[in-house]
Design an enzyme around this catalytic site. Structure first.
Site, PDB file in Angstrom:
ATOM      1  N   GLU A 272       2.120  -7.374  -8.259  1.00 46.33           N
ATOM      2  CA  GLU A 272       1.663  -6.039  -8.681  1.00 46.33           C
ATOM      3  C   GLU A 272       2.040  -5.090  -7.559  1.00 46.33           C
ATOM      4  OE1 GLU A 272       0.470  -5.246 -11.483  1.00 46.33           O
ATOM      5  OE2 GLU A 272      -0.255  -7.112 -12.330  1.00 46.33           O
ATOM      6  N   GLU A 404       7.196   6.724  -3.453  1.00 49.19           N
ATOM      7  CA  GLU A 404       5.735   6.621  -3.430  1.00 49.19           C
ATOM      8  C   GLU A 404       5.214   7.235  -2.123  1.00 49.19           C
ATOM      9  OE1 GLU A 404       3.955   2.645  -3.061  1.00 49.19           O
ATOM     10  OE2 GLU A 404       2.771   3.082  -4.836  1.00 49.19           O
TER      11      GLU A 404
HETATM   12  P1  NAD Z   1       1.415  -3.884   1.848  1.00 45.70           P
HETATM   13  O1  NAD Z   1       2.556  -4.401   1.070  1.00 45.70           O
HETATM   14  O2  NAD Z   1       1.662  -3.281   3.163  1.00 45.70           O
HETATM   15  O3  NAD Z   1       0.343  -5.037   2.094  1.00 45.70           O
HETATM   16  C1  NAD Z   1      -0.198  -5.761   1.008  1.00 45.70           C
HETATM   17  C2  NAD Z   1      -0.530  -7.156   1.486  1.00 45.70           C
HETATM   18  O4  NAD Z   1       0.695  -7.856   1.720  1.00 45.70           O
HETATM   19  C3  NAD Z   1      -1.299  -7.182   2.809  1.00 45.70           C
HETATM   20  O5  NAD Z   1      -2.287  -8.167   2.757  1.00 45.70           O
HETATM   21  C4  NAD Z   1      -0.211  -7.524   3.811  1.00 45.70           C
HETATM   22  O6  NAD Z   1      -0.694  -8.142   4.969  1.00 45.70           O
HETATM   23  C5  NAD Z   1       0.657  -8.458   2.998  1.00 45.70           C
HETATM   24  N1  NAD Z   1       2.027  -8.605   3.484  1.00 45.70           N
HETATM   25  C6  NAD Z   1       2.798  -7.693   4.112  1.00 45.70           C
HETATM   26  N2  NAD Z   1       4.000  -8.218   4.409  1.00 45.70           N
HETATM   27  C7  NAD Z   1       3.999  -9.502   3.961  1.00 45.70           C
HETATM   28  C8  NAD Z   1       4.948 -10.563   3.993  1.00 45.70           C
HETATM   29  N3  NAD Z   1       6.136 -10.397   4.535  1.00 45.70           N
HETATM   30  N4  NAD Z   1       4.607 -11.738   3.414  1.00 45.70           N
HETATM   31  C9  NAD Z   1       3.397 -11.907   2.828  1.00 45.70           C
HETATM   32  N5  NAD Z   1       2.447 -10.945   2.806  1.00 45.70           N
HETATM   33  C10 NAD Z   1       2.749  -9.747   3.354  1.00 45.70           C
HETATM   34  O7  NAD Z   1       0.665  -2.895   0.860  1.00 45.70           O
HETATM   35  P2  NAD Z   1      -0.593  -2.004   1.210  1.00 45.70           P
HETATM   36  O8  NAD Z   1      -0.077  -0.909   2.078  1.00 45.70           O
HETATM   37  O9  NAD Z   1      -1.726  -2.838   1.645  1.00 45.70           O
HETATM   38  O10 NAD Z   1      -1.004  -1.442  -0.236  1.00 45.70           O
HETATM   39  C11 NAD Z   1      -0.387  -0.355  -0.792  1.00 45.70           C
HETATM   40  C12 NAD Z   1       0.695  -0.777  -1.770  1.00 45.70           C
HETATM   41  O11 NAD Z   1       0.108  -1.613  -2.767  1.00 45.70           O
HETATM   42  C13 NAD Z   1       1.275   0.388  -2.512  1.00 45.70           C
HETATM   43  O12 NAD Z   1       2.662   0.247  -2.633  1.00 45.70           O
HETATM   44  C14 NAD Z   1       0.595   0.312  -3.880  1.00 45.70           C
HETATM   45  O13 NAD Z   1       1.289   0.955  -4.911  1.00 45.70           O
HETATM   46  C15 NAD Z   1       0.459  -1.140  -4.074  1.00 45.70           C
HETATM   47  N6  NAD Z   1      -0.603  -1.449  -5.037  1.00 45.70           N
HETATM   48  C16 NAD Z   1      -0.242  -1.869  -6.286  1.00 45.70           C
HETATM   49  C17 NAD Z   1      -1.227  -2.143  -7.245  1.00 45.70           C
HETATM   50  C18 NAD Z   1      -0.857  -2.608  -8.630  1.00 45.70           C
HETATM   51  O14 NAD Z   1      -1.746  -2.980  -9.377  1.00 45.70           O
HETATM   52  N7  NAD Z   1       0.412  -2.616  -8.998  1.00 45.70           N
HETATM   53  C19 NAD Z   1      -2.579  -1.972  -6.922  1.00 45.70           C
HETATM   54  C20 NAD Z   1      -2.905  -1.549  -5.634  1.00 45.70           C
HETATM   55  C21 NAD Z   1      -1.908  -1.296  -4.690  1.00 45.70           C
END
Ligand code: NAD
Length: 502
Positions: A272, A404
């Site tokens: 997601e 975004e």
């Molecule tokens: P992010 O991608 O920075 O982090 C999300 C999670 O992924 C964190 O727990 C992070 O530690 C982990 N992560 C980061 N790099 C990784 C890797 N290489 N391997 C495995 N895990 C890793 O996102 P964020 O800044 O926490 O959240 C915002 C983003 O989430 C936005 O892009 C938003 O649109 C998206 N989002 C999507 C939905 C949906 O339902 N589609 C809902 C909420 C947020």
């Protein structure tokens, strides 16, 4: 180019925040493995910051691959007996989880607001939706049936069984920490799997609180929480050979990293990811309702929402009138710290780096000569507050309207024909959600079919319900949260064929 300097917004603050007043019900900060909190294998910690005060409110373990491996070991053992329970027994546990969260809802709201800076109303809504998610999945899991058996080859009866996939790795984001965890935990447990979950390193506290309150009340090992960074804990979850499926909610870049790593062990992946939701306003629309809809859905959680109504495409004949309504609506938003009153609607950005990114996007918009109709600047600290912002007369393809931003920033573009509106709305790497505003019944049926987004609202935006699926197309990922489709995603089908001839 005209730039309106508003000086309209200030940050409302409270004399004491909950963290410094010592009333924050903080959870233990070890990893939660096999039903207990345990220290991490390294002595490194990650500071957790309240983004409305910039104060450190807790420190959690910086997990390692060794910690993930210990959690997976517990999850593998626990899954064997959990996966053998009946849907009713699993539903009883999910209903218990819902009740425990409900009994402790104030603690969750306080923690969520302190860790993310989100207003009270948003934290309350998050907890209410979290409880509903567990209750829905408790009931929904009992309705699942496999296809009835039948003889499809002579003398052979086929039965199709639905089974859990095994151990599921879950990686959650910071914008709705508890709710995004619930969207995964509820269907994954309901389908008979066990979990190793990594919350965002920025917002681990509500997930740890949930673990603390569930300890000893749900079977040990079915839900394990390992805190830490994506590149260590998230990476190990994505590669661990005993994890059958990894589900991530987060950015596109993280989704790509997870999918690439997961491919090596041919793991199933559920993603997601980000969004950039277009809001298509036709000339016959109720413009006041559309503007009020964008006020709510574009600025909820300070725009830090993957479905945020952040990119308006309005017919040129009504663009001026619509923008006036929108600017008036946005001008009434109250910015502040969560403790500063229940009418606060806009909190801070989650972190300094994210705050800097949003400021940079606004500076680029100014440099490109775009018209800032309201807002457009950072507000004075402490805290990472940005003014609610509307940028109008945005040309097609402008960077701020195609990437975004994830902040309280809404852009307004115009279109002249219906075909152009559809083409431009679809010209996006994302495909999560969109809305259409019109009173024309033909358009309200025709346009959603032409839009390449997983959710399309008509005369609404960001209205969710547990019964209906949530998830994207294109760069927004694949897999569905909520609804029976999530239960489907977290289970597997097995065909058993019995030869009864001779
Ligand atoms: P992010 O991608 O920075 O982090 C999300 C999670 O992924 C964190 O727990 C992070 O530690 C982990 N992560 C980061 N790099 C990784 C890797 N290489 N391997 C495995 N895990 C890793 O996102 P964020 O800044 O926490 O959240 C915002 C983003 O989430 C936005 O892009 C938003 O649109 C998206 N989002 C999507 C939905 C949906 O339902 N589609 C809902 C909420 C947020």
């Amino acid at each position: 180019m005209t730039t309106t300097q508003t000086e309209q917004f200030t940050v409302r603050r409270s004399s004491t925040d909950h963290a410094s007043a010592g009333i924050l019900p903080l959870p233990p900060t070890g990893h939660f493995i096999n039903g207990s909190f345990v220290p991490g294998s390294s002595n490194q910690v990650i500071d957790v910051v309240d983004p409305s005060t910039e104060q450190v409110i807790a420190s959690v373990q910086a997990g390692t691959a060794v910690d993930v491996d210990a959690a997976v070991e517990a999850a593998v053992v626990a899954q064997k007996s959990w996966g053998a329970t009946t849907p009713k027994e699993r539903a009883d546990v999910l209903n218990l989880i819902a009740n425990i969260i409900e009994e402790n809802r104030q603690a969750f709201e306080l923690i969520e607001s302190a860790n993310t800076g989100k207003p009270q109303a948003v934290a309350e809504d998050d907890v209410t939706s979290t409880i509903d998610t567990f209750r829905f999945m408790a009931g929904a899991s009992r309705t699942l049936t496999s296809m009835a058996g039948g003889d499809y080859a002579t003398d052979h009866t086929s039965v199709i069984l639905r089974e859990p996939v095994g151990v599921v790795g879950v990686i959650t984001p910071w914008n709705y920490p508890l709710l995004m965890a619930a969207w995964k935990i509820a269907p994954i447990l309901a389908a008979g799997n066990s979990i190793v979950l990594k919350p965002s390193e920025q917002t681990p506290l509500s997930t740890l609180k949930l673990a603390e309150l569930l300890a000893g009340r749900i079977p040990d090992g079915i839900l394990n929480v390992v805190t830490g960074q994506g590149r260590t804990v998230g990476q190990r979850i994505s590669e661990h050979p005993s994890i059958a499926l990894v589900a991530l909610t987060g950015s596109v870049v993280s989704g790509q990293a997870v999918a690439e790593t997961a491919a090596k062990s041919v793991k199933r992946v559920h993603l997601e990811l980000g969004g950039k939701a277009p809001v298509v306003v036709f000339p016959d629309a109720d413009l006041r309702a559309a503007a009020a809809g964008v006020r709510n859905a574009g600025f909820w959680n300070a725009g830090q929402d993957c479905g945020a109504a952040c990119r308006v495409l309005v017919h040129e004949s009504v663009a001026e009138e619509f923008t006036e309504h929108l600017v008036r609506e946005v001008g009434t938003l109250v910015v502040g710290a969560p403790e500063a009153g229940d009418d606060v609607e806009i909190g801070p950005m989650i972190s300094r780096p994210h705050f800097e990114r949003v400021k940079e996007a606004l500076a680029e918009a100014r440099t490109a000569g775009l018209h800032i109709a309201i807002g457009g600047s950072a507000l004075e600290g402490p805290g990472y507050f940005i003014e609610p912002t509307v940028i109008s007369n945005v040309p097609a393809g402008a960077h701020i309207a195609t990437h975004e931003i994830f902040g309280p920033v809404v852009t307004v573009e115009t279109f002249s024909t219906t075909e152009e509106a559809v083409t431009r709305a679809n010209e996006s790497p994302y495909g999560l959600s969109a809305s259409v505003w019109t009173k024309d019944s033909s358009l309200s049926l025709r346009i959603p079919k032409q839009l390449d987004f997983g959710t399309v609202w008509v005369n609404a935006h960001l209205v969710l319900a547990c019964e209906v699926p949530w998830g994207g197309f294109k760069g927004s990922g694949y897999g569905r949260d909520l609804s029976l489709y999530a239960l489907d995603d977290y289970s597997r089908t097995k065909h058993v064929m019995i030869n009864h001839g001779a």
